[in-house]
Scaffold this motif. Structure first.
Motif, short mmCIF file in Angstrom:
data_model
loop_
_atom_site.label_atom_id
_atom_site.label_comp_id
_atom_site.label_asym_id
_atom_site.label_seq_id
_atom_site.Cartn_x
_atom_site.Cartn_y
_atom_site.Cartn_z
N THR A 82 0.86 -1.17 0.00
CA THR A 82 0.00 0.00 0.00
C THR A 82 0.90 1.23 0.00
N ALA A 83 0.34 2.40 -0.23
CA ALA A 83 1.15 3.62 -0.21
C ALA A 83 0.26 4.84 -0.05
N VAL A 84 0.78 5.83 0.64
CA VAL A 84 0.15 7.15 0.69
C VAL A 84 1.26 8.17 0.46
N VAL A 85 0.99 9.10 -0.47
CA VAL A 85 1.97 10.10 -0.89
C VAL A 85 1.36 11.48 -0.72
N VAL A 86 2.13 12.41 -0.18
CA VAL A 86 1.71 13.81 -0.09
C VAL A 86 2.70 14.66 -0.88
N ALA A 87 2.17 15.46 -1.80
CA ALA A 87 2.99 16.38 -2.59
C ALA A 87 2.48 17.80 -2.34
N GLU A 88 3.38 18.66 -1.90
CA GLU A 88 3.01 20.03 -1.54
C GLU A 88 3.13 20.95 -2.74
N ASP A 89 2.22 21.92 -2.80
CA ASP A 89 2.23 22.90 -3.89
C ASP A 89 1.84 24.25 -3.31
N GLY A 148 0.57 26.74 -0.88
CA GLY A 148 -0.34 26.62 0.25
C GLY A 148 -1.30 25.45 0.14
N TYR A 149 -1.07 24.57 -0.81
CA TYR A 149 -1.93 23.41 -1.02
C TYR A 149 -1.10 22.13 -0.93
N PHE A 150 -1.81 21.02 -0.75
CA PHE A 150 -1.13 19.73 -0.84
C PHE A 150 -2.07 18.72 -1.48
N HIS A 151 -1.45 17.78 -2.19
CA HIS A 151 -2.20 16.74 -2.90
C HIS A 151 -1.82 15.39 -2.29
N ILE A 152 -2.84 14.54 -2.13
CA ILE A 152 -2.63 13.20 -1.57
C ILE A 152 -2.95 12.17 -2.63
N TYR A 153 -2.07 11.19 -2.79
CA TYR A 153 -2.29 10.05 -3.68
C TYR A 153 -2.19 8.79 -2.82
N TRP A 154 -3.13 7.88 -2.97
CA TRP A 154 -3.04 6.69 -2.13
C TRP A 154 -3.65 5.46 -2.79
N VAL A 155 -3.13 4.33 -2.36
CA VAL A 155 -3.62 3.01 -2.77
C VAL A 155 -3.56 2.12 -1.54
N GLY A 156 -4.67 1.49 -1.18
CA GLY A 156 -4.69 0.59 -0.03
C GLY A 156 -5.17 1.29 1.24
N ASP A 157 -4.63 0.86 2.39
CA ASP A 157 -5.12 1.37 3.67
C ASP A 157 -4.08 2.13 4.47
N SER A 158 -2.96 2.52 3.87
CA SER A 158 -2.10 3.50 4.51
C SER A 158 -2.82 4.84 4.47
N ARG A 159 -2.76 5.60 5.55
CA ARG A 159 -3.65 6.75 5.69
C ARG A 159 -2.94 8.09 5.80
N ARG A 168 -7.07 10.32 -5.40
CA ARG A 168 -6.38 11.59 -5.19
C ARG A 168 -7.32 12.58 -4.53
N ALA A 169 -6.78 13.40 -3.65
CA ALA A 169 -7.55 14.48 -3.02
C ALA A 169 -6.62 15.67 -2.81
N SER A 170 -7.16 16.88 -2.87
CA SER A 170 -6.37 18.10 -2.71
C SER A 170 -6.99 18.97 -1.63
N THR A 187 -14.40 13.73 0.00
CA THR A 187 -13.04 13.27 0.23
C THR A 187 -12.85 11.83 -0.22
N GLY A 188 -13.93 11.11 -0.41
CA GLY A 188 -13.85 9.69 -0.67
C GLY A 188 -13.38 9.34 -2.06
N SER A 189 -13.31 8.04 -2.31
CA SER A 189 -12.81 7.53 -3.57
C SER A 189 -13.75 7.89 -4.70
N ARG A 190 -13.18 8.21 -5.85
CA ARG A 190 -14.02 8.56 -6.99
C ARG A 190 -14.83 7.38 -7.46
N TYR A 191 -14.28 6.17 -7.31
CA TYR A 191 -15.02 5.00 -7.78
C TYR A 191 -16.24 4.76 -6.91
N LEU A 192 -16.17 5.16 -5.62
CA LEU A 192 -17.34 5.00 -4.76
C LEU A 192 -18.43 5.97 -5.18
#
Length: 317
Positions: A107-114, A116-127, A197-199, A281-286
């Motif tokens: 699993t993975a969770v990634v935060v990329a800062e831009d 004053g904003y930040f973007h989160i990318y994730w797969v699985g249950d890392s939070r 993804r969420a921003s 905030t939830g998954s787009r597929y949901l």
């Protein structure tokens, strides 16, 4: 729990660039019941990028899978900063590895800062969680240690049960299948990878917490809030969160990163973070699946109504 033991770093776990940074810090531990640490984490404050990856327990070389994700994120941070593509490259590498007959997954969770904003990318249950400090102008004993909001939605069997209404959050916390995930990087022969993804926008004083499920399954949100509220030093906070997971049983590898908002963050007020609902905030597929279900129900209702009307016409013809 001694800090020396908390800082133990088993072989095969990436050294975090965040340890020497003021705004962010991280820690990891094997736990008491695992033979090796299959988690990996890394951060680069100058580039504004952080990652936590949790190799799947029971899969061969889970530590290689999590390290592969970290290395691809590192490579992307130095070149194109396309982190979704970095996760897809890691997925392709893991499912295409011909040196093992057993799937490697993580699993993975990634935060990329831009700014004053930040973007989160994730797969699985890392939070990823967002901690907001208490408002000094409001006397709110229920949130004396601030508030903690989960920004990611688990790709897990238990989350599917929660979304369907079959169980509630309290039941999910103790469900026997809470470790079963429905999506991961690698781990199968599926060539495609769905990444959520969420921003969000930063507010002054906030902190992000990235963690593997070794923390979220062991430590309550109230205790996490207390640690973050009481420790301005993010390295100290990271180590205390690890210690809390170990004190709760340490049944899994546990990894955390704590990241403070940048100096240029907006003053605390109602903004994108506080306005974003759990559904948004939830998954787009949901969201897509709910829309599809609504369309199907509406179609069935229309067909039933037309059938009843036609039958009435025939009986009264």
């Amino acid at each position: 729990m001694s800090e020396a033991k908390v800082r133990e770093r088993p072989s095969g776990v990436s050294q975090s660039a965040a340890n020497s940074l003021k705004r962010s810090a991280g820690a990891t531990h094997t736990g008491y019941r695992r033979e090796q640490n299959e988690d990996a984490y890394w951060g680069d404050e100058a580039q504004g990028i952080w990652v936590v990856a949790d190799g799947l327990g029971g899969h061969h070389a889970g530590e290689i899978a999590s390290q592969t994700v970290v290395e691809e994120i590192q490579r992307s941070s130095a070149t194109d900063r396309h982190y979704e593509q970095a996760l897809r490259r890691a997925h392709a590498l893991l499912i295409g590895d011909e040196n093992t007959t057993t799937a490697m997954g993580t699993t993975a969770v990634v935060v990329a800062e831009d700014g004053g904003y930040f973007h989160i990318y994730w797969v699985g249950d890392s939070r990823a969680y967002l901690w907001t400090p208490p408002n000094p102008t409001q006397n709110d004993p229920l949130h004396a240690n601030g508030t903690l909001k989960q920004l990611t939605v688990d790709h897990s069997y238990v989350q599917m049960l929660v979304d369907s209404g079959a169980i509630n959050q309290e039941e999910a916390a103790n469900h026997p299948n809470r470790h079963v995930i429905t999506r991961c990087i690698g781990g199968s022969s599926n060539p495609t990878l769905e990444i959520d993804r969420a921003s969000f926008s930063w507010e002054k004083g906030q902190k992000l917490l990235l963690c593997s499920d070794g923390l979220s399954n062991e430590v309550s949100e109230a205790e996490i809030c207390q640690v973050l509220a009481s420790n301005g030093d993010n390295q100290r906070a990271s180590e205390l969160l690890i210690a809390a997971a170990l004190d709760a049983g340490g049944r899994d590898n546990v990894t955390v990163q704590v990241i403070s908002s940048p100096d240029k963050a907006a003053p605390t007020s109602e903004n994108l973070n506080s306005r974003t609902s759990s559904q948004e905030t939830g998954s787009r597929y949901l969201l897509a699946s709910k829309g599809t279900l609504f369309a199907k129900v509406a179609t069935i209702a229309i067909i039933f109504s037309l059938s009843v009307f036609a039958a009435w016409q025939l009986l009264n013809g």
